[in-house]
Design a protein around this motif. Sequence first.
Motif, PDB file in Angstrom:
ATOM      1  N   LYS A 102       0.840  -1.201   0.000  1.00  0.00           N
ATOM      2  CA  LYS A 102       0.000   0.000   0.000  1.00  0.00           C
ATOM      3  C   LYS A 102       0.876   1.253   0.000  1.00  0.00           C
ATOM      4  O   LYS A 102       0.587   2.236  -0.695  1.00  0.00           O
ATOM      5  CB  LYS A 102      -0.921  -0.006   1.226  1.00  0.00           C
ATOM      6  N   ASN A 103       1.945   1.209   0.750  1.00  0.00           N
ATOM      7  CA  ASN A 103       2.838   2.365   0.825  1.00  0.00           C
ATOM      8  C   ASN A 103       3.550   2.620  -0.499  1.00  0.00           C
ATOM      9  O   ASN A 103       3.933   3.755  -0.800  1.00  0.00           O
ATOM     10  CB  ASN A 103       3.872   2.157   1.934  1.00  0.00           C
ATOM     11  N   ILE A 104       3.730   1.562  -1.289  1.00  0.00           N
ATOM     12  CA  ILE A 104       4.420   1.699  -2.569  1.00  0.00           C
ATOM     13  C   ILE A 104       3.460   2.008  -3.711  1.00  0.00           C
ATOM     14  O   ILE A 104       3.693   2.915  -4.520  1.00  0.00           O
ATOM     15  CB  ILE A 104       5.218   0.411  -2.900  1.00  0.00           C
ATOM     16  N   LEU A 105       2.357   1.246  -3.770  1.00  0.00           N
ATOM     17  CA  LEU A 105       1.484   1.299  -4.942  1.00  0.00           C
ATOM     18  C   LEU A 105       0.296   2.233  -4.787  1.00  0.00           C
ATOM     19  O   LEU A 105      -0.334   2.614  -5.776  1.00  0.00           O
ATOM     20  CB  LEU A 105       0.980  -0.114  -5.274  1.00  0.00           C
ATOM     21  N   PRO A 156       5.042  -8.768 -11.521  1.00  0.00           N
ATOM     22  CA  PRO A 156       5.617  -7.417 -11.515  1.00  0.00           C
ATOM     23  C   PRO A 156       6.851  -7.297 -12.404  1.00  0.00           C
ATOM     24  O   PRO A 156       7.156  -6.219 -12.903  1.00  0.00           O
ATOM     25  CB  PRO A 156       5.969  -7.185 -10.043  1.00  0.00           C
ATOM     26  N   GLU A 157       7.554  -8.425 -12.616  1.00  0.00           N
ATOM     27  CA  GLU A 157       8.748  -8.358 -13.469  1.00  0.00           C
ATOM     28  C   GLU A 157       8.386  -8.033 -14.915  1.00  0.00           C
ATOM     29  O   GLU A 157       9.117  -7.315 -15.606  1.00  0.00           O
ATOM     30  CB  GLU A 157       9.556  -9.659 -13.369  1.00  0.00           C
ATOM     31  N   THR A 166       6.865   2.269 -10.894  1.00  0.00           N
ATOM     32  CA  THR A 166       6.329   2.105  -9.536  1.00  0.00           C
ATOM     33  C   THR A 166       6.498   0.668  -9.065  1.00  0.00           C
ATOM     34  O   THR A 166       6.924   0.407  -7.928  1.00  0.00           O
ATOM     35  CB  THR A 166       4.839   2.500  -9.492  1.00  0.00           C
ATOM     36  N   MET A 167       6.184  -0.297  -9.932  1.00  0.00           N
ATOM     37  CA  MET A 167       6.345  -1.702  -9.586  1.00  0.00           C
ATOM     38  C   MET A 167       7.814  -2.042  -9.314  1.00  0.00           C
ATOM     39  O   MET A 167       8.138  -2.906  -8.503  1.00  0.00           O
ATOM     40  CB  MET A 167       5.799  -2.578 -10.724  1.00  0.00           C
ATOM     41  N   LEU A 168       8.702  -1.311  -9.979  1.00  0.00           N
ATOM     42  CA  LEU A 168      10.135  -1.529  -9.791  1.00  0.00           C
ATOM     43  C   LEU A 168      10.562  -1.283  -8.334  1.00  0.00           C
ATOM     44  O   LEU A 168      11.540  -1.857  -7.854  1.00  0.00           O
ATOM     45  CB  LEU A 168      10.912  -0.608 -10.733  1.00  0.00           C
ATOM     46  N   LYS A 169       9.802  -0.444  -7.623  1.00  0.00           N
ATOM     47  CA  LYS A 169      10.143  -0.130  -6.227  1.00  0.00           C
ATOM     48  C   LYS A 169      10.098  -1.374  -5.333  1.00  0.00           C
ATOM     49  O   LYS A 169      10.817  -1.442  -4.331  1.00  0.00           O
ATOM     50  CB  LYS A 169       9.191   0.930  -5.681  1.00  0.00           C
ATOM     51  N   HIS A 173      13.250  -2.412  -3.028  1.00  0.00           N
ATOM     52  CA  HIS A 173      13.157  -2.610  -1.585  1.00  0.00           C
ATOM     53  C   HIS A 173      13.710  -3.981  -1.199  1.00  0.00           C
ATOM     54  O   HIS A 173      14.434  -4.102  -0.207  1.00  0.00           O
ATOM     55  CB  HIS A 173      11.705  -2.474  -1.117  1.00  0.00           C
ATOM     56  N   LEU A 174      13.360  -5.004  -1.955  1.00  0.00           N
ATOM     57  CA  LEU A 174      13.883  -6.343  -1.693  1.00  0.00           C
ATOM     58  C   LEU A 174      15.410  -6.338  -1.764  1.00  0.00           C
ATOM     59  O   LEU A 174      16.095  -6.907  -0.894  1.00  0.00           O
ATOM     60  CB  LEU A 174      13.315  -7.333  -2.702  1.00  0.00           C
TER      61      LEU A 174
END
Length: 515
Positions: A102-105, A156-157, A166-169, A173-174
């Motif tokens: 939620k914080n990312i997307l 997401p890849e 955005t999905m790249l975030k 993070h990982l």
Amino acid sequence: GIILSGGHDVDPYNYGEDPMLKIGEVFPKRDVFDMELYKTAIKLKKPIFGICRGYQIINVINGGTLYQDLSYADFVKIKHDQVDNPTQATHFVDLEEGTFLKNILGKEYKVNSFHHQIIKDVAPEFKVVAKSSDGVVESIEKITEDSFIIGVQWHPEALTYGGDTTMLKIFHHLIGKAETLHQAKEMHKHFLSVDTHTDTPFWFKRAGFSIADRERNRVNIPKMQEGKLDGVFLAAFIGQGKRDEASLQEAVQKVTGLIEGIRKQAELNKDLCGIAVTNQDFIRLKNEGKKAFFIGIENGYGIGKDLANIAKFKAMGVNYITLCHSYDNDICDSSTHTKKEWDGLSPFGEEVVKEMNRQGIMVDMSHASEKSFWDVIKLSKAPIICSHSSSMAMCKHDRNLTDEQLKALAQNGGVAQVCLLDRYINEDYKNASLTDAIEHIDHMVKVAGIDHVGIGSDFDGGGGIIGCESDNDFIQITVKLIEKGYTEEDIAKIWGGNLMRVLDEVQATASVKTL
């Protein structure tokens, strides 16, 4: 870090079902591989990201189940097996408040969809992160003190390949999590790390126990290897008993037996570990790829009333003696269940401290009353330690140290080792966590200085908190300290440098020299 990627259907055998008509191709060998990989990653505290099949594997291995085909779930209303280019998103997911994604997307995000199986029962302890408009669970997570596990049903890849920044975030993070863990492990190659208090010798009396095996207890060599811990103080602990001559002799014999048990475990596993008495022993053992076992005595009751036993135990490799435990003894008053028998240190206790200084044995003031602490810090000619005591300011408990004690300990040149026992870490002890322990470390560093704080777990004697339950979790302390902004030099001091400095000083000021 670990990514569990997409692929074949998960064999329903793994969640207790027979295959149904519309199940796709399964690959049982890959199921076994992915699940063993997951288990190992969990053991090593690695961040984990599951994609599509990998997401389903995470759910199944943790006790969840799947619908073997979308048609078996009567609530499904939208098309989840798209025919469009995989880089294109086709349907929205709604994200739950308070979750990582939620914080990312944001509140709602459009994703792609290439699956015909979905989650039926969500695994216990996992939080639902996202759902599609028809109620299909699209993401789950378990982010705790010692785990970072996320799974998504989409790919997401592929979206990232199509330009979705955005999905790249998620991947960034990982990678960030993995890099910090890697940085922590690299740090541990460069310095000595030691846990200054455990009660593991009690386990040595169990038939067939070997510290070389990954046993159920909290301290053993495999767990030390996983947590990157180089050395451990094994305490010969004895509870307070009667103080007549016969009982005192029995106490001496019991402590002697426990020390002999420590030495026996070291001898039986001499290819993996060895007894350390000095800092140089510690350095040598690490260079040989072995774990170091230091010996301490918890409760001076174990020396009886004969000062000659201090020299005897020194010859057996003892490096510190905790003057008392949870009751007053012949040496001093305890912080717990005290009757203030001596109003601090007894006359015999004064002689004990002097003899420990003479023999080069560290005086350990954990468990002692505050008055006993002040008496000893005034009397001792060498720095003292508190092998497993936390901060009173952070958690009000008689076993913890006040800020005034911490400042005095710093002036004395000594060191206090944060104890990982729940009741000493958080007054709401059932929720005591690694984050709380880091706050204790942080506070004690601010009060006493970076040169006077360390770590003493009390594992196998009551120690263990959420996020740091055994030796294999110790690397997470380093991770948290890195995230707090501590430098490698600072972390090296906390993990062993401070304690080894005190050991060197105590042994250097001893008037009895040993080979």
